[in-house]
Design a protein around this motif. Structure first.
Motif, PDB file in Angstrom:
ATOM      1  N   PRO A 113       0.805  -1.238   0.000  1.00  0.00           N
ATOM      2  CA  PRO A 113       0.000   0.000   0.000  1.00  0.00           C
ATOM      3  C   PRO A 113       0.831   1.278   0.000  1.00  0.00           C
ATOM      4  O   PRO A 113       0.485   2.249  -0.681  1.00  0.00           O
ATOM      5  N   ILE A 114       1.941   1.292   0.757  1.00  0.00           N
ATOM      6  CA  ILE A 114       2.713   2.536   0.819  1.00  0.00           C
ATOM      7  C   ILE A 114       3.471   2.773  -0.483  1.00  0.00           C
ATOM      8  O   ILE A 114       3.735   3.931  -0.855  1.00  0.00           O
ATOM      9  N   LEU A 115       3.805   1.713  -1.221  1.00  0.00           N
ATOM     10  CA  LEU A 115       4.406   1.905  -2.534  1.00  0.00           C
ATOM     11  C   LEU A 115       3.423   2.581  -3.486  1.00  0.00           C
ATOM     12  O   LEU A 115       3.808   3.430  -4.293  1.00  0.00           O
ATOM     13  N   TRP A 116       2.149   2.201  -3.396  1.00  0.00           N
ATOM     14  CA  TRP A 116       1.131   2.883  -4.205  1.00  0.00           C
ATOM     15  C   TRP A 116       1.063   4.359  -3.828  1.00  0.00           C
ATOM     16  O   TRP A 116       1.009   5.238  -4.694  1.00  0.00           O
ATOM     17  N   LEU A 117       1.079   4.644  -2.537  1.00  0.00           N
ATOM     18  CA  LEU A 117       0.997   6.032  -2.091  1.00  0.00           C
ATOM     19  C   LEU A 117       2.224   6.821  -2.558  1.00  0.00           C
ATOM     20  O   LEU A 117       2.117   7.998  -2.936  1.00  0.00           O
ATOM     21  N   LYS A 118       3.369   6.181  -2.551  1.00  0.00           N
ATOM     22  CA  LYS A 118       4.599   6.809  -3.036  1.00  0.00           C
ATOM     23  C   LYS A 118       4.475   7.194  -4.513  1.00  0.00           C
ATOM     24  O   LYS A 118       4.786   8.328  -4.903  1.00  0.00           O
ATOM     25  N   MET A 119       4.046   6.230  -5.326  1.00  0.00           N
ATOM     26  CA  MET A 119       3.987   6.461  -6.769  1.00  0.00           C
ATOM     27  C   MET A 119       2.885   7.447  -7.152  1.00  0.00           C
ATOM     28  O   MET A 119       3.008   8.186  -8.136  1.00  0.00           O
ATOM     29  N   LEU A 120       1.818   7.482  -6.372  1.00  0.00           N
ATOM     30  CA  LEU A 120       0.692   8.366  -6.675  1.00  0.00           C
ATOM     31  C   LEU A 120       0.965   9.826  -6.318  1.00  0.00           C
ATOM     32  O   LEU A 120       0.406  10.736  -6.929  1.00  0.00           O
ATOM     33  N   ALA A 121       1.825  10.061  -5.342  1.00  0.00           N
ATOM     34  CA  ALA A 121       2.013  11.409  -4.802  1.00  0.00           C
ATOM     35  C   ALA A 121       2.312  12.471  -5.860  1.00  0.00           C
ATOM     36  O   ALA A 121       1.683  13.543  -5.861  1.00  0.00           O
ATOM     37  N   PRO A 122       3.258  12.250  -6.782  1.00  0.00           N
ATOM     38  CA  PRO A 122       3.553  13.302  -7.764  1.00  0.00           C
ATOM     39  C   PRO A 122       2.368  13.648  -8.661  1.00  0.00           C
ATOM     40  O   PRO A 122       2.235  14.791  -9.102  1.00  0.00           O
ATOM     41  N   HIS A 123       1.502  12.679  -8.909  1.00  0.00           N
ATOM     42  CA  HIS A 123       0.348  12.923  -9.778  1.00  0.00           C
ATOM     43  C   HIS A 123      -0.795  13.597  -9.011  1.00  0.00           C
ATOM     44  O   HIS A 123      -1.460  14.495  -9.537  1.00  0.00           O
ATOM     45  N   LEU A 124      -1.008  13.191  -7.771  1.00  0.00           N
ATOM     46  CA  LEU A 124      -2.082  13.790  -6.981  1.00  0.00           C
ATOM     47  C   LEU A 124      -1.740  15.218  -6.580  1.00  0.00           C
ATOM     48  O   LEU A 124      -2.633  16.008  -6.273  1.00  0.00           O
ATOM     49  N   SER A 125      -0.474  15.563  -6.594  1.00  0.00           N
ATOM     50  CA  SER A 125      -0.079  16.935  -6.264  1.00  0.00           C
ATOM     51  C   SER A 125      -0.514  17.922  -7.340  1.00  0.00           C
ATOM     52  O   SER A 125      -0.538  19.136  -7.099  1.00  0.00           O
ATOM     53  N   LYS A 126      -0.879  17.423  -8.517  1.00  0.00           N
ATOM     54  CA  LYS A 126      -1.226  18.299  -9.637  1.00  0.00           C
ATOM     55  C   LYS A 126      -2.725  18.575  -9.747  1.00  0.00           C
ATOM     56  O   LYS A 126      -3.125  19.495 -10.458  1.00  0.00           O
ATOM     57  N   ILE A 127      -3.549  17.777  -9.068  1.00  0.00           N
ATOM     58  CA  ILE A 127      -4.988  17.964  -9.226  1.00  0.00           C
ATOM     59  C   ILE A 127      -5.502  19.044  -8.279  1.00  0.00           C
ATOM     60  O   ILE A 127      -4.922  19.284  -7.216  1.00  0.00           O
ATOM     61  N   ARG A 128      -6.601  19.694  -8.670  1.00  0.00           N
ATOM     62  CA  ARG A 128      -7.131  20.816  -7.903  1.00  0.00           C
ATOM     63  C   ARG A 128      -8.550  20.555  -7.392  1.00  0.00           C
ATOM     64  O   ARG A 128      -9.225  21.477  -6.950  1.00  0.00           O
ATOM     65  N   HIS A 129      -8.983  19.313  -7.461  1.00  0.00           N
ATOM     66  CA  HIS A 129     -10.302  18.948  -6.951  1.00  0.00           C
ATOM     67  C   HIS A 129     -10.135  17.892  -5.855  1.00  0.00           C
ATOM     68  O   HIS A 129      -9.085  17.250  -5.762  1.00  0.00           O
ATOM     69  N   PRO A 130     -11.138  17.691  -5.017  1.00  0.00           N
ATOM     70  CA  PRO A 130     -11.018  16.733  -3.918  1.00  0.00           C
ATOM     71  C   PRO A 130     -10.815  15.298  -4.418  1.00  0.00           C
ATOM     72  O   PRO A 130     -11.463  14.854  -5.362  1.00  0.00           O
ATOM     73  N   CYS A 131      -9.909  14.588  -3.761  1.00  0.00           N
ATOM     74  CA  CYS A 131      -9.660  13.179  -4.048  1.00  0.00           C
ATOM     75  C   CYS A 131      -9.439  12.466  -2.718  1.00  0.00           C
ATOM     76  O   CYS A 131      -8.631  12.912  -1.894  1.00  0.00           O
ATOM     77  N   VAL A 132     -10.164  11.378  -2.505  1.00  0.00           N
ATOM     78  CA  VAL A 132     -10.052  10.610  -1.264  1.00  0.00           C
ATOM     79  C   VAL A 132      -9.317   9.303  -1.555  1.00  0.00           C
ATOM     80  O   VAL A 132      -9.757   8.511  -2.393  1.00  0.00           O
ATOM     81  N   VAL A 133      -8.204   9.104  -0.859  1.00  0.00           N
ATOM     82  CA  VAL A 133      -7.422   7.878  -0.986  1.00  0.00           C
ATOM     83  C   VAL A 133      -7.638   7.053   0.278  1.00  0.00           C
ATOM     84  O   VAL A 133      -7.279   7.488   1.375  1.00  0.00           O
ATOM     85  N   THR A 134      -8.224   5.879   0.115  1.00  0.00           N
ATOM     86  CA  THR A 134      -8.589   5.033   1.253  1.00  0.00           C
ATOM     87  C   THR A 134      -7.835   3.714   1.184  1.00  0.00           C
ATOM     88  O   THR A 134      -7.677   3.129   0.115  1.00  0.00           O
ATOM     89  N   CYS A 135      -7.381   3.246   2.328  1.00  0.00           N
ATOM     90  CA  CYS A 135      -6.735   1.935   2.408  1.00  0.00           C
ATOM     91  C   CYS A 135      -7.385   1.142   3.534  1.00  0.00           C
ATOM     92  O   CYS A 135      -7.693   1.694   4.599  1.00  0.00           O
ATOM     93  N   LEU A 136      -7.603  -0.149   3.306  1.00  0.00           N
ATOM     94  CA  LEU A 136      -8.188  -0.975   4.349  1.00  0.00           C
ATOM     95  C   LEU A 136      -7.154  -1.279   5.434  1.00  0.00           C
ATOM     96  O   LEU A 136      -6.072  -1.801   5.156  1.00  0.00           O
ATOM     97  N   SER A 137      -7.499  -0.920   6.666  1.00  0.00           N
ATOM     98  CA  SER A 137      -6.687  -1.253   7.830  1.00  0.00           C
ATOM     99  C   SER A 137      -7.478  -2.259   8.671  1.00  0.00           C
ATOM    100  O   SER A 137      -8.244  -3.053   8.121  1.00  0.00           O
TER     101      SER A 137
END
Length: 241
Positions: A113-137
């Motif tokens: 899961p944290i590898l996904w969060l790592k790879m997603l970070a540069p792309h999610l930093s560019k969006i200007r609308h709300p985005c919810v990233v959820t992980c099952l704990s």
């Protein structure tokens, strides 16, 4: 209006399959991107499936493929997680702890899961609308609420996941200001993961994947983009760390 995109990672899981159906039911015009290690049958038109392995190179390649649709991401939900397999089961006592189980379950529950969060970070930093990233704990990851003991590696892998996401939420607050991170405890769900342990579940506390998917969808809709990490259960109640 731009079509909203939803991303379901670990899409072959029982709850994930019901969550995909819920996404299509609630918003038929949205597009759902599903990701798993194997092909899964699609029952909807607005859907794209991608096969990805649970390693850094494959995850990086998949995210790069999705960089354009990620610009319209509304939700990203990570369902990856393991508890047991034919070789390993949760420990009942200290003597049951093994290096093999530790390595396997930490890779599945924490590293992937944290590898996904790592790879997603540069792309999610560019969006200007709300985005919810959820992980099952899991509630058993709560250190404060651990009164039964046992399940050493599973508890620890989910507690480590929680710490990873807590730390990432601080960085995401700076880098991806419109992204909300959420850790979700689904309760005991009737799925292959819980099957060997269902006999001790109190009546009315074994949930269907459809019920959990509905609760997850509804809770995602009510999240506030505030730079904080939510650690919540299926009722929307905050879980103690």
């Amino acid at each position: 209006m731009t079509t909203q995109n939803h991303f379901v990672i670990g899409a072959s899981a029982a709850i994930a399959q019901s969550f995909i159906d819920r996404l299509h039911h609630q918003d038929p015009s949205s597009h759902v991107y599903t990701i798993s290690q194997q092909n899964i049958e699609a029952h909807h038109n607005n859907r794209t499936h991608i096969v990805s392995e649970h390693n850094e190179d494959s995850i990086a390649h998949t995210v790069e493929m999705l960089k354009t649709p990620l610009q319209s991401a509304a939700t990203i939900t990570i369902f990856n997680g393991q508890l047991h397999n034919q070789e390993f089961t949760p420990e009942k006592r200290l003597e049951d702890i093994s290096e093999g189980y530790f390595d396997w379950i930490f890779k599945a529950n924490t590293l992937t899961p944290i590898l996904w969060l790592k790879m997603l970070a540069p792309h999610l930093s560019k969006i200007r609308h709300p985005c919810v990233v959820t992980c099952l704990s899991a509630r058993v990851a709560s250190i404060n609420e651990n009164e039964l003991g046992g399940w050493y590696c599973y508890r620890a892998s989910k507690a480590a996941l929680n710490m990873m996401f807590k730390t990432a939420s601080i960085e995401y607050k700076r880098r991806a200001k419109t992204t909300k991170l959420v850790l979700f405890h689904p309760g005991t769900t009737d799925s292959p993961l819980s099957k060997p342990f269902q006999k001790n579940v109190p009546q009315g506390k074994l949930f269907t994947p459809e019920f959990v998917a509905e609760r997850l969808y509804d809770l995602i809709q009510t999240r506030v983009i505030d730079g904080q990490l939510d650690y919540i259960d299926w009722q929307g109640q905050t879980i103690s760390w």
